[in-house]
Design an enzyme around this catalytic site. Structure first.
Site, PDB file in Angstrom:
ATOM      1  N   LYS A  87       6.791  38.493  20.831  1.00  8.73           N
ATOM      2  CA  LYS A  87       8.055  38.146  21.494  1.00  8.73           C
ATOM      3  C   LYS A  87       8.006  38.672  22.930  1.00  8.73           C
ATOM      4  O   LYS A  87       7.788  39.868  23.157  1.00  8.73           O
ATOM      5  CB  LYS A  87       9.220  38.760  20.706  1.00  8.73           C
ATOM      6  CG  LYS A  87      10.551  38.095  20.939  1.00  8.73           C
ATOM      7  CD  LYS A  87      11.558  38.617  19.910  1.00  8.73           C
ATOM      8  CE  LYS A  87      12.916  37.996  20.067  1.00  8.73           C
ATOM      9  NZ  LYS A  87      13.897  38.619  19.172  1.00  8.73           N
TER      10      LYS A  87
HETATM   11  O1  G3P Z   1      18.024  37.315  18.245  1.00  8.36           O
HETATM   12  C1  G3P Z   1      18.739  37.853  19.323  1.00  8.36           C
HETATM   13  C2  G3P Z   1      19.809  38.703  18.835  1.00  8.36           C
HETATM   14  O2  G3P Z   1      19.346  39.830  18.145  1.00  8.36           O
HETATM   15  C3  G3P Z   1      20.843  39.060  19.816  1.00  8.36           C
HETATM   16  O3  G3P Z   1      22.000  39.029  19.093  1.00  8.36           O
HETATM   17  O4  G3P Z   1      24.328  39.513  18.588  1.00  8.36           O
HETATM   18  O5  G3P Z   1      22.970  41.116  20.000  1.00  8.36           O
HETATM   19  O6  G3P Z   1      23.676  38.907  20.904  1.00  8.36           O
HETATM   20  P1  G3P Z   1      23.315  39.690  19.686  1.00  8.36           P
END
Ligand code: G3P
Length: 221
Positions: A87
């Site tokens: 990643k």
């Molecule tokens: O896959 C990306 C994710 O982990 C981010 O999620 O909810 O932190 O915006 P969030």
């Protein structure tokens, strides 16, 4: 559409795997920290532990931001297990590294994508997956689903092979809207996957079937 789970929590990964609908896992440094996984040896072991639970792709994120560092770190991560996907953040050296990994046949996930132009660059560089963060766009009053639709359209226009991995999903509605938009993958918290199960008419309908079945059993016993 493939379902990935967006967590480093082994119990949640196992629960999603046991449900029979899991195609892979995405992690990031924040998700690892949330589980208290610190120190390089522990982090690397944790990626391998995740790979033992699921049979699909497992994204492991580099923390280097220069080309040489991203390449060294990415190759080390990829050597851990055949399921590991490197990643890489959407930055200039990240794009160069995506091309390098692509030429070497290593799988990549370009993360922190917030615009169609960034997604175009990731596809041109040969990323296996692109991760648009739709929830974080919604958070700042921009339309996250619109971004997924735009990227899907661009990739289809030119037959790019990069898969659209909708990320930063927060709700079951996000998952359904991503499926409508044609995302190849949705990476979701376990709660959003389980919330897809829910409908009040399912609950009331099942309660009625079970109570009627009990009457039938009583009459015939
Ligand atoms: O896959 C990306 C994710 O982990 C981010 O999620 O909810 O932190 O915006 P969030």
């Amino acid at each position: 559409m493939k379902f990935f789970i967006d967590t480093a929590n082994l119990a949640q990964i196992k629960e999603a795997e046991d449900l029979g609908v899991l195609d892979g896992v995405t992690t990031n440094p924040s998700l690892m920290a949330k589980e208290g996984i610190t120190g390089q040896d522990n982090i690397l072991k944790h990626y391998v532990d995740i790979c033992k639970i699921v049979s699909g792709d497992v994204s492991a994120e580099v923390i280097s931001t220069d080309f040489k560092g991203i390449v060294e770190e990415g190759e080390m991560l990829a050597s851990l297990h055949p399921q590991i996907v490197i990643k890489v953040p959407m930055i200039k050296d990240g794009v160069k590294a995506l091309k390098y990994f692509s030429n070497k046949g290593l799988k990549t996930n370009c993360t922190l994508v917030f615009s169609p132009g960034q997604a175009l660059l990731a596809a041109k560089a040969g990323a296996t997956y692109v991760s648009p963060f739709l929830g974080r766009l919604d958070d700042i009053n921009q339309d996250g689903i619109l971004l997924i639709e735009q990227i899907v359209k661009i990739y289809r226009n030119y037959d790019f092979k990069t898969q659209v991995l909708a990320a930063s999903i927060r709700s079951p509605l996000h998952i359904v809207r991503c499926a409508e938009a044609g995302a190849d993958v949705a990476t979701c918290p376990l709660s959003a996957i389980l919330d897809l199960l829910k409908h009040p008419l399912t609950d009331s309908g099942l309660a009625k079937f079970l109570s009627d079945a009990k009457k039938f059993t009583t009459v015939n016993s």
